[in-house]
Design a protein around this motif. Sequence first.
Motif, PDB file in Angstrom:
ATOM      1  N   UNK A 143     -11.487   0.282  -0.888  1.00 57.62           N
ATOM      2  CA  UNK A 143     -10.682  -0.503  -1.829  1.00 57.62           C
ATOM      3  C   UNK A 143      -9.414  -1.002  -1.157  1.00 57.62           C
ATOM      4  N   UNK A 144      -8.794  -0.179  -0.325  1.00 60.34           N
ATOM      5  CA  UNK A 144      -7.588  -0.603   0.390  1.00 60.34           C
ATOM      6  C   UNK A 144      -7.868  -1.801   1.295  1.00 60.34           C
TER       7      UNK A 144
ATOM      8  N   UNK B  23      -0.098  -7.496   2.877  1.00 55.50           N
ATOM      9  CA  UNK B  23       1.226  -6.938   2.564  1.00 55.50           C
ATOM     10  C   UNK B  23       1.109  -5.707   1.670  1.00 55.50           C
ATOM     11  N   UNK B  24       0.235  -5.753   0.669  1.00 53.75           N
ATOM     12  CA  UNK B  24       0.037  -4.596  -0.216  1.00 53.75           C
ATOM     13  C   UNK B  24      -0.513  -3.405   0.570  1.00 53.75           C
ATOM     14  N   UNK B  25      -1.497  -3.694   1.397  1.00 55.83           N
ATOM     15  CA  UNK B  25      -2.117  -2.625   2.198  1.00 55.83           C
ATOM     16  C   UNK B  25      -1.084  -1.984   3.111  1.00 55.83           C
TER      17      UNK B  25
ATOM     18  N   UNK C 256       0.151   1.880   2.961  1.00 58.39           N
ATOM     19  CA  UNK C 256      -0.008   2.714   4.157  1.00 58.39           C
ATOM     20  C   UNK C 256       1.316   3.359   4.557  1.00 58.39           C
ATOM     21  N   UNK C 257       2.371   2.569   4.583  1.00 57.05           N
ATOM     22  CA  UNK C 257       3.665   3.107   5.011  1.00 57.05           C
ATOM     23  C   UNK C 257       4.197   4.164   4.051  1.00 57.05           C
ATOM     24  N   UNK C 258       4.083   3.920   2.751  1.00 47.58           N
ATOM     25  CA  UNK C 258       4.674   4.839   1.781  1.00 47.58           C
ATOM     26  C   UNK C 258       3.794   6.062   1.548  1.00 47.58           C
ATOM     27  N   UNK C 259       2.487   5.868   1.388  1.00 40.23           N
ATOM     28  CA  UNK C 259       1.627   6.991   0.992  1.00 40.23           C
ATOM     29  C   UNK C 259       0.971   7.719   2.169  1.00 40.23           C
ATOM     30  N   UNK C 260       0.694   7.020   3.243  1.00 44.43           N
ATOM     31  CA  UNK C 260       0.039   7.688   4.363  1.00 44.43           C
ATOM     32  C   UNK C 260       1.035   8.126   5.432  1.00 44.43           C
TER      33      UNK C 260
ATOM     34  N   UNK D 278       3.870  -2.167  -4.264  1.00 41.02           N
ATOM     35  CA  UNK D 278       3.170  -0.917  -4.566  1.00 41.02           C
ATOM     36  C   UNK D 278       2.647  -0.908  -5.999  1.00 41.02           C
ATOM     37  N   UNK D 279       3.423  -1.448  -6.941  1.00 40.42           N
ATOM     38  CA  UNK D 279       2.982  -1.517  -8.333  1.00 40.42           C
ATOM     39  C   UNK D 279       1.717  -2.377  -8.430  1.00 40.42           C
TER      40      UNK D 279
END
Length: 183
Positions: free
Chosen positions: A124-125, A131-133, A137-141, A164-165
């Motif tokens: 899904x990612x 830009x969303x991906x 990636x930066x915030x959650x991974x 992110x939203x």
Amino acid sequence: MDNGASSYRRYLNGEEAAFDEIMETLFDGLVFFIDRYVQDVHAAEDIAIDVFSELVAHPHRYNFQVTLKTYLFMLGRSRALNYRKHRRVLSFVELSETAAIADERAMLEENLLADERKRAVNAALERLPEEMRTAVHLVYFEELSYEEAARVMKKNRKQIDNLLYRAKKELRLLLGKDGALLI
């Protein structure tokens, strides 16, 4: 002693102590020999006891053509090979190990489900815009703060928050009703 034959003759003539002599002399060597086949000392001891039981249960099967030691080792080898053959078919597990096996199976199942979830989320990612991906990636991974991710992407904090939203919203659509549990 001539490898036990004379002691065995004495045992056959009623001298019980002669069988003890045979056991003392040949038992350990027989266990060691059988263990080379079965790779389990306890099973080897059990098989060796069965072999000696054969002498008691069927005293006239030994015909004194070979030494008693040779006869016992022939029986031991045969029983060890039978044990290995049946051991392949049946898997023996000690009762104390069953809980550990159940735990391992549960962990394996959990890992499998987790891997499936990861694959679904990653697929899904990949469908998200670049830009969303990157923001996800930066915030959650990579576990960067919103401010750090904003610096990396040359955006402000509010733009990262918006990305992110929208990414979460899009992922929920892509993953279906189970997506809420994964995100």
